[in-house]
Write a protein that holds these residues in place. Structure first.
Motif, mmCIF file in Angstrom:
data_model
loop_
_atom_site.group_PDB
_atom_site.id
_atom_site.type_symbol
_atom_site.label_atom_id
_atom_site.label_comp_id
_atom_site.label_asym_id
_atom_site.label_seq_id
_atom_site.Cartn_x
_atom_site.Cartn_y
_atom_site.Cartn_z
ATOM 1 N N ASN A 257 -25.841 43.711 -51.417
ATOM 2 C CA ASN A 257 -25.274 43.915 -50.118
ATOM 3 C C ASN A 257 -24.192 45.098 -50.217
ATOM 4 N N ALA A 258 -23.316 45.416 -49.418
ATOM 5 C CA ALA A 258 -22.788 46.370 -49.008
ATOM 6 C C ALA A 258 -21.553 46.619 -50.177
ATOM 7 N N LEU A 259 -20.915 45.193 -50.529
ATOM 8 C CA LEU A 259 -20.034 45.076 -51.454
ATOM 9 C C LEU A 259 -20.490 45.568 -52.751
ATOM 10 N N ASP A 260 -21.694 44.936 -53.115
ATOM 11 C CA ASP A 260 -22.168 45.064 -54.559
ATOM 12 C C ASP A 260 -22.681 46.598 -54.702
ATOM 13 N N ASN A 261 -23.078 47.460 -53.718
ATOM 14 C CA ASN A 261 -23.301 48.865 -53.797
ATOM 15 C C ASN A 261 -22.155 49.531 -53.970
ATOM 16 N N ALA A 262 -21.000 49.147 -53.232
ATOM 17 C CA ALA A 262 -19.610 49.861 -53.294
ATOM 18 C C ALA A 262 -19.183 49.816 -54.796
ATOM 19 N N LEU A 263 -19.580 48.588 -55.292
ATOM 20 C CA LEU A 263 -19.074 48.487 -56.764
ATOM 21 C C LEU A 263 -20.159 48.828 -57.883
ATOM 22 N N LEU A 264 -21.218 49.291 -57.543
ATOM 23 C CA LEU A 264 -22.347 49.917 -58.361
ATOM 24 C C LEU A 264 -21.928 50.594 -59.557
ATOM 25 N N SER A 265 -21.252 51.587 -59.304
ATOM 26 C CA SER A 265 -20.865 52.630 -60.408
ATOM 27 C C SER A 265 -19.861 51.840 -61.534
ATOM 28 N N ALA A 266 -18.890 51.021 -60.752
ATOM 29 C CA ALA A 266 -18.118 50.302 -61.499
ATOM 30 C C ALA A 266 -18.734 49.203 -62.285
ATOM 31 N N SER A 267 -19.704 48.692 -61.975
ATOM 32 C CA SER A 267 -20.482 47.579 -62.546
ATOM 33 C C SER A 267 -21.165 48.183 -63.646
ATOM 34 N N PHE A 268 -21.454 49.392 -63.655
ATOM 35 C CA PHE A 268 -22.032 50.005 -64.955
ATOM 36 C C PHE A 268 -20.935 50.280 -65.866
ATOM 37 N N ARG A 269 -19.652 50.407 -65.682
ATOM 38 C CA ARG A 269 -18.544 50.966 -66.505
ATOM 39 C C ARG A 269 -17.895 49.733 -67.294
ATOM 40 N N PHE A 270 -18.010 48.451 -66.419
ATOM 41 C CA PHE A 270 -17.327 47.334 -66.892
ATOM 42 C C PHE A 270 -18.050 46.359 -66.928
ATOM 43 N N TRP A 271 -17.766 45.640 -68.113
ATOM 44 C CA TRP A 271 -18.783 44.260 -68.410
ATOM 45 C C TRP A 271 -18.498 43.428 -67.484
ATOM 46 N N ARG A 272 -17.267 43.305 -66.858
ATOM 47 C CA ARG A 272 -16.907 42.504 -65.641
ATOM 48 C C ARG A 272 -16.036 43.148 -64.975
ATOM 49 N N VAL A 273 -16.560 43.288 -63.528
ATOM 50 C CA VAL A 273 -15.828 44.339 -62.774
ATOM 51 C C VAL A 273 -14.110 43.656 -62.409
ATOM 52 N N PRO A 274 -13.179 44.432 -62.693
ATOM 53 C CA PRO A 274 -11.711 43.902 -62.485
ATOM 54 C C PRO A 274 -11.725 43.468 -60.894
ATOM 55 N N ALA A 275 -11.013 42.261 -60.941
ATOM 56 C CA ALA A 275 -10.757 41.680 -59.221
ATOM 57 C C ALA A 275 -10.157 42.979 -58.539
ATOM 58 N N ALA A 276 -9.140 43.861 -59.054
ATOM 59 C CA ALA A 276 -8.632 44.725 -58.316
ATOM 60 C C ALA A 276 -9.578 45.615 -57.559
ATOM 61 N N LEU A 277 -10.704 46.046 -58.263
ATOM 62 C CA LEU A 277 -11.762 46.899 -58.000
ATOM 63 C C LEU A 277 -12.441 46.446 -56.786
ATOM 64 N N LYS A 278 -12.840 44.770 -56.931
ATOM 65 C CA LYS A 278 -13.321 44.338 -55.971
ATOM 66 C C LYS A 278 -12.529 44.212 -54.655
ATOM 67 N N ALA A 279 -11.651 43.952 -54.824
ATOM 68 C CA ALA A 279 -10.487 43.900 -53.681
ATOM 69 C C ALA A 279 -10.355 45.241 -53.033
ATOM 70 N N ARG A 280 -10.271 46.338 -53.827
ATOM 71 C CA ARG A 280 -10.294 47.700 -53.208
ATOM 72 C C ARG A 280 -11.655 48.032 -52.448
ATOM 73 N N ALA A 281 -12.832 47.598 -53.092
ATOM 74 C CA ALA A 281 -14.060 47.789 -52.329
ATOM 75 C C ALA A 281 -14.151 46.977 -50.932
ATOM 76 N N ALA A 282 -13.691 45.781 -51.112
ATOM 77 C CA ALA A 282 -13.571 45.108 -49.843
ATOM 78 C C ALA A 282 -12.663 45.872 -48.815
ATOM 79 N N TYR A 283 -11.708 46.156 -49.258
ATOM 80 C CA TYR A 283 -10.666 47.000 -48.521
ATOM 81 C C TYR A 283 -11.196 48.217 -47.856
ATOM 82 N N LEU A 284 -12.052 49.021 -48.468
ATOM 83 C CA LEU A 284 -12.533 50.254 -47.935
ATOM 84 C C LEU A 284 -13.607 49.983 -47.231
ATOM 85 N N LEU A 285 -14.516 48.866 -47.477
ATOM 86 C CA LEU A 285 -15.487 48.645 -46.452
ATOM 87 C C LEU A 285 -15.073 48.224 -45.158
ATOM 88 N N LYS A 286 -14.088 47.345 -45.252
ATOM 89 C CA LYS A 286 -13.488 46.595 -44.016
ATOM 90 C C LYS A 286 -12.890 48.077 -43.161
#
Ligand SMILES: Nc1ncnc2c1ncn2[C@@H]1O[C@H](COP(=O)(O)OP(=O)(O)OP(=O)(O)O)[C@@H](O)[C@H]1O
Ligand SMILES: [Mg+2]
Length: 225
Positions: free
Chosen positions: A101-130
């Motif tokens: 989905n759009a959120l997981d794509n927005a987080l894609l490069s972050a998901s390569f960098r972090f073993w677990r994507v920080p909540a703050a980045l997830k929130a920022r991805a959601a904010y940017l998409l919105k």
């Protein structure tokens, strides 16, 4: 230009494909926060320059420097990490994963960098998409081209990079979606305070940038922005 204000520099850089020189740069310096349109005919080397600048295409000679980092001396793994941490890349064909989905794509490069994507980045991805008007949970293969481009913009802006480098970010969009993409890129780059380098044939995009670099096949680049 003083060293503090310089973001990235290519010096005496060449890229050859099959022995033919595709890119020749005596010196190209880009200042922090600069907004640069790279123009020129098809085949003049715009994509090659962008790929050289972000370390995606290895130089055949010369130096690529970002601040203290001599990127041209890094191995492939380190160059990938450098790019992931410091540059937001937007490729012409988006490079989105259609089944995510759009959120997981927005987080894609972050998901390569972090073993677990920080909540703050997830929130920022959601904010940017919105903010860009894309539903976070919609599968990317069901999005329009304009929406896909906005997901790519969200992904590029996620980690507040030092530069957004975009290869023809409006090429496959109609004029309304193209104008929206340009507006989003300019606004977000301004908020992040990062540089924006776009290869483009689009006069509307080119006009909105502060600087223009016109490439000609076979010509050596020497410019400061
Ligand atoms: N991987 C490659 N292998 C061989 N030749 C290549 C490769 N990539 C680019 N070239 C050649 O290098 C030259 C510059 O190509 P480049 O893609 O940078 O042009 P461009 O200005 O981005 O064109 P366009 O506006 O069509 O995107 C072209 O002659 C192209 O054929
Ligand atoms: Mg190109």
């Amino acid at each position: 230009m003083d060293a503090v204000a310089t973001l990235a520099t290519l010096t005496n850089a060449t890229i050859r494909f099959d022995g033919q020189i595709a890119l020749s740069v005596k010196r190209l310096a880009i200042a922090k926060g600069a907004r640069l349109a790279v123009t020129g005919e098809s085949g003049s080397g715009k994509s090659t320059l962008l790929n050289a600048l972000c370390g995606l295409e290895r130089l055949n000679g010369g130096e690529l420097r970002w601040g203290e980092t001599i990127v041209s001396e890094l191995g492939e793994f380190e160059r990938d990490r450098f790019r992931g941490e410091r540059i937001g890349l937007i490729m012409q064909e988006f490079y989105l994963y259609p089944d995510l989905n759009a959120l997981d794509n927005a987080l894609l490069s972050a998901s390569f960098r972090f073993w677990r994507v920080p909540a703050a980045l997830k929130a920022r991805a959601a904010y940017l998409l919105k903010r860009l008007g894309v539903k976070a949970d919609q599968a990317v293969h069901t999005l329009s081209r304009g929406e896909k481009q906005r997901v790519a913009i969200a992904r590029a802006c996620l980690s507040k990079p030092e530069a957004i480098i975009a290869d023809e970010p409006t090429a496959s969009l109609d004029s309304r979606n193209a104008a929206e993409a340009v507006k989003a890129l300019l606004e977000l780059a301004g908020e992040i305070g990062c540089a924006l380098v776009c290869a483009s044939h689009d006069p509307a995009l080119i006009a909105k940038m502060d600087h223009r670099l016109k490439l000609k096949k076979g010509e050596t680049i020497e410019a400061d922005f």
